[in-house]
Design an enzyme around this catalytic site. Sequence first.
Site, PDB file in Angstrom:
ATOM      1  CG  ASP A 126      -2.317   0.491   0.924  1.00  0.00           C
ATOM      2  OD1 ASP A 126      -2.442   1.336   0.039  1.00  0.00           O
ATOM      3  OD2 ASP A 126      -3.274   0.068   1.603  1.00  0.00           O
ATOM      4  CD1 TRP A 161      -4.758   3.202  -3.196  1.00  0.00           C
ATOM      5  CD2 TRP A 161      -3.718   5.086  -2.598  1.00  0.00           C
ATOM      6  NE1 TRP A 161      -4.378   3.067  -1.878  1.00  0.00           N
ATOM      7  CE2 TRP A 161      -3.742   4.223  -1.487  1.00  0.00           C
ATOM      8  CE3 TRP A 161      -3.118   6.346  -2.469  1.00  0.00           C
ATOM      9  CZ2 TRP A 161      -3.172   4.562  -0.254  1.00  0.00           C
ATOM     10  CZ3 TRP A 161      -2.567   6.676  -1.233  1.00  0.00           C
ATOM     11  CH2 TRP A 161      -2.601   5.796  -0.155  1.00  0.00           C
ATOM     12  N   GLY A 162      -3.121   4.263  -8.363  1.00  0.00           N
ATOM     13  CA  GLY A 162      -3.032   4.877  -9.688  1.00  0.00           C
ATOM     14  C   GLY A 162      -2.265   6.181  -9.722  1.00  0.00           C
ATOM     15  CG  ASP A 183      -9.493   2.046  -1.265  1.00  0.00           C
ATOM     16  OD1 ASP A 183      -8.456   2.057  -1.975  1.00  0.00           O
ATOM     17  OD2 ASP A 183      -9.465   1.878  -0.036  1.00  0.00           O
TER      18      ASP A 183
HETATM   19  C1  GLA Z   1      -5.986   1.308   1.226  1.00  0.00           C
HETATM   20  C2  GLA Z   1      -6.089   0.319   0.071  1.00  0.00           C
HETATM   21  C3  GLA Z   1      -7.218  -0.669   0.344  1.00  0.00           C
HETATM   22  C4  GLA Z   1      -6.966  -1.380   1.661  1.00  0.00           C
HETATM   23  C5  GLA Z   1      -6.784  -0.375   2.784  1.00  0.00           C
HETATM   24  C6  GLA Z   1      -6.329  -1.019   4.074  1.00  0.00           C
HETATM   25  O1  GLA Z   1      -7.114   2.132   1.284  1.00  0.00           O
HETATM   26  O2  GLA Z   1      -6.309   0.991  -1.146  1.00  0.00           O
HETATM   27  O3  GLA Z   1      -7.326  -1.591  -0.706  1.00  0.00           O
HETATM   28  O4  GLA Z   1      -5.813  -2.196   1.543  1.00  0.00           O
HETATM   29  O5  GLA Z   1      -5.832   0.634   2.463  1.00  0.00           O
HETATM   30  O6  GLA Z   1      -6.166  -0.086   5.101  1.00  0.00           O
END
Ligand code: GLA
Length: 373
Positions: A126, A161-162, A183
């Site tokens: 992440d 996240w791109g 997300d």
């Molecule tokens: C981010 C990621 C999610 C998930 C959460 C966990 O938001 O994009 O997919 O893994 O963290 O905290």
Amino acid sequence: MLAPTPPMGWNSWNTFGGDVNEEVVRQTADAFLDTGLKDAGYEYVVIDDCWSLRERGPDGRIVADPDKFPSGMKALADDVHAKGLKFGMYSCAGTQTCAGYPGSYANEEPDAQTFAEWGVDFLKYDYCYKPAGTDGKALYRRMGQALRQTGRPILYSMCNWGQDEPWKWAASCGAHMWRTTGDIVDSWKSIQEIGFGQAGLECYAGPNRWNDPDMLVVGLYGKGNVGFAGGCADAEYRTHFGLWCLLASPLMIGCDVRSMTAFVHDLLTAREAIAINQDPLGVQARRIGEAWLHGEVWAKPLADGSVAVGLFNRTDSEPRLIPLPWESLGLHDRREAIVRDLWTCEDIGAFRGSYVAQVAPHDCALVRVRPCL
Ligand code: GLA
């Protein structure tokens, strides 16, 4: 190659969030076998955020929460492996994970080593709490290198996240898949924005390098960690799954597989839809017909010379007739082709020049067009 076709599995986040524990993981692995998910191709059982203690141990190592995981991660990984499945875990490129547990920043090598010792086969990585001034690409490259250095094959699932167009550089950091968006949540709006928003990224995907539009919300029906205001209707989940199959997206289930409805089970194991997702050519669908009265057509060329096509009705209440002219597939008008319904796994018939699908609102037809010789 660790990911010659898009990875398939389950991830704890969408349903369980911070409530993940070893009982859930074991029962999920059992359900993979009992419900036919494993036979359908699902392989990775992945624990997302919130699995560790809030502080590292005295030796600097990351420690699994003994209340949630009393047997320890190594024993749990062994159990998952004994079922013929693979075991995945989660960490973060910053100082903390998004939920505030220890991240791997400046601990990439020992953490990769810990994961390898536990028998981890998949790491989702992440992007929260990145220290100011650090370069995200460098951090992802560091963990990629640390994973390779362990000598254990570990699929590397990058989750920034791109940001900074990862499709252009993630593979060079060793990533096998990378999130292209923020997300997903369990809503028709989120499915549409993310799924149809993948247009244009198709040239970056291929064997061992997949765009990841996030995990499936199929079957949440408004419940769980990313459940949202009542969730989605069955037709909307069908559109979601069909589109992710066409997009050669990783298929990471997010619902509680211990209690799937018959519809959700049949959708997630739809044999011919999964076959196009897993097609060895590894081409991601592109949009070939845009916004025709709120209809969209997406096409995914397959290794055997046929083409998988999704015909989507994005209107809220009107059934639509959505045309598929052969010309848009690169086929000559006079060519005869067999159209097969990939949901029912039955041939619809032979057509010349075009095919027209009647599609209910928010639903999608998923067909394969096979030119006759
Ligand atoms: C981010 C990621 C999610 C998930 C959460 C966990 O938001 O994009 O997919 O893994 O963290 O905290």
